[in-house]
Design a protein around this motif. Structure first.
Motif: not given
Length: 521
Positions: A405-413, A418-420, A514-515
């Motif tokens: 979860k943390s990885l996907i959130l950081e990549d999106h930021r 980001d597709k994931f 996560d926030f």
């Protein structure tokens, strides 16, 4: 003398026939916490489950078993009552006050002279009180005294198998028993890297990472840590099987092994995709299952379990005080000698969700209803303007914290396209349709193609007709009832509004990172 001889022979004949008719079996119900369909029997090379595989080989392996609701408390409520979550009022929600009007099979058996016990997690989380406002023993008397050193800092110290043996020591041979083995694994958190460091696994053991997550070392380690905890659950299952065999009880014990829902990763637990609701299921009953070693493709639901247990117990459903059920006992599949598809009535299952974890304005849920049929899954999202995993600014609270979860959130930021993140956390359209044979990860929404409108309408109409027959309030425009039911954790009631006003609230199941710093819509 001749008449006496005839009577004796007749009695012997009846006795011989009765030995071929299963008497009421004991019941061992083993349920993991957040285990997806990953086992050796299902062809998963990176999760070793010799004891689940044994149950499947000596009984039946179900390839299409589903929970109606992919969150702990509502899923377990369906198991206990034989009712879909939209039929359970408050118990459709996670962390609820369980309605007193709905009885579970553990209570029904206890009231009919069965010896019932459990270890670790039964129904929950939430509050279940009887008419005297005392805690209900929905899964029988607790047995949790025995402890053992945990293998990791994420694994429980409950010695499940020793507690099962303790329960057996209290039972009488004159009465049947039922035991609920409620393992706490593979629920988070995990000790990162334990799958490799302590489980002897390699990142290359995983042939394919689901398409909705990035494929890298972080995600693969996370998956292997999950696998290591699944194997811990399976080892205790093996010790229980050995104990039953040692005590001569294995032959007439109905053993059911499953999980409450999919794995605790983004887009699995807490959602309504195939990897959310699809659960492992193997059932063994040496004395009561015909032609063991079969693999069954019929669609079965958790609402079928309570009718099965009362059926083998020879208890009348209504007289036992159970509420009306749309579930079907699995006894017809036990009696059949066939593999594959057996009962044409079992050609679909219904799934859905209401409020899981809070984290939206007004403590509302994300209502979904779905139907799985003929390798298709159709989902109707009633409130597509809401965030499916809860609002970003309150940490996507319906997805447990994890390295993935943390990885996907950081990549999106760093990359808003980001597709994931889009697959795991973005808002969804009102309708979704996926071909599970061609698209098992549910990435290509066929409902967006106008050419599939007729198929979507057909599945939706069938689903809505069944939901209406089952009394789903959403079919009568009363879906607001689910949002208005009280949340049982008083410290988190009105979480979103309090947090946005600056109140310091603890949400221990997610990371502070996560926030999101501000709303994303």
């Amino acid at each position: 003398m001749i008449l006496q001889t005839i009577l004796i022979l007749n009695c012997l004949s009846v006795a011989a026939q009765e030995t071929n008719i299963p008497s009421r079996p004991n019941i061992l119900f083993a349920i993991a916490d957040d285990w997806g369909v990953h086992a050796g029997a299902y062809g998963t090379p990176w999760v070793k489950t010799p004891n689940f595989d044994r149950v499947a080989k000596q009984g039946i392996l179900f390839r299409n078993a589903f929970t109606p609701n992919a969150k702990c408390a509502p899923s377990r409520a369906c198991i206990l009552t034989g009712r879909n979550s939209w039929q359970l009022k408050e118990a459709a929600n996670h962390l609820c006050y369980f309605p007193k009007e709905f009885k579970g099979w553990g209570e029904a058996l206890s009231e009919n002279q069965w010896q019932v016990g459990h270890t670790a997690k039964g129904w929950g989380p939430g509050v279940a009180l009887d008419d005297k406002n005392k805690p209900r023993q929905m899964t029988g008397k607790p047995f949790n005294d025995h402890k053992s050193p945990p293998l990791t800092n994420g694994i429980s110290n409950n010695d499940y198998a020793a507690n099962f043996k303790d329960f057996l020591s209290t039972t009488s041979k004159e009465k049947p028993w039922a035991f609920w083995y409620g393992g706490l694994e593979p629920h988070r958190g995990y000790e990162f890297g334990s799958g490799v460091a302590k489980g002897g696994k390699k990142l290359s053991d995983i042939p394919k990472v689901p398409g909705y997550w990035p494929d890298n070392d972080t995600v693969r380690n996370d998956m292997l840590d999950y696998a290591f905890e699944v194997e811990h659950f399976d080892k205790h299952l093996g010790r229980m099987l050995d104990e039953l065999e040692k005590q001569g009880l294995l032959h007439n014990t109905l053993i059911v092994v499953t999980s409450d829902h999919g794995m605790p990763f983004p887009r699995c637990k807490g959602s309504a995709y195939i990897d959310s609701n699809h659960v492992p299921l193997a059932i063994m009953w040496k004395k009561g299952i015909t032609n063991p070693g079969r693999v069954v493709d019929d669609y079965v639901s958790f609402i079928d379990l309570a009718p099965t247990f009362l059926g083998v117990a020879n208890l009348d459903w209504k007289k036992a005080g159970m509420g009306p059920t749309p579930g079907l006992s699995l006894q017809d599949l036990f009696a059949s000698a066939k593999s594959g598809s057996i009962n044409p009535v079992r050609d679909h299952v219904l799934i859905g969700m209401e409020r899981h974890d809070i984290g939206r304005p007004g403590d509302v849920g994300y209502p979904i209803r779905g139907i799985i049929k003929s390798n298709l899954i159709y989902l109707h999202n009633f409130e597509p303007s809401r965030w499916p995993a809860c609002n970003p600014e309150t940490g996507y609270l319906n997805v447990d914290s994890s390295p993935t979860k943390s990885l996907i959130l950081e990549d999106h930021r760093s990359n808003p396209t980001d597709k994931f993140w889009n697959w795991c956390f973005a808002k969804r359209p009102g309708a979704e349709l996926y071909n599970l044979e061609k698209d098992p990860d549910c990435l290509n929404n066929l409902a967006l193609n106008p050419a599939n409108a007729e198929l979507c309408d057909s599945l939706k109409n069938q689903m809505f007709a069944k939901l209406k027959a089952e009394g789903d309030p959403r079919m009568e425009g009363k879906g607001n009832l689910f949002d208005e039911y009280l949340h049982s954790n008083k410290a988190h009631v009105n979480f979103y509004d309090r947090y946005m006003k600056g109140e310091k609230l603890k949400a221990g199941w997610v990371n502070p990172s996560d926030f999101e710093k501000k709303p994303l819509d």
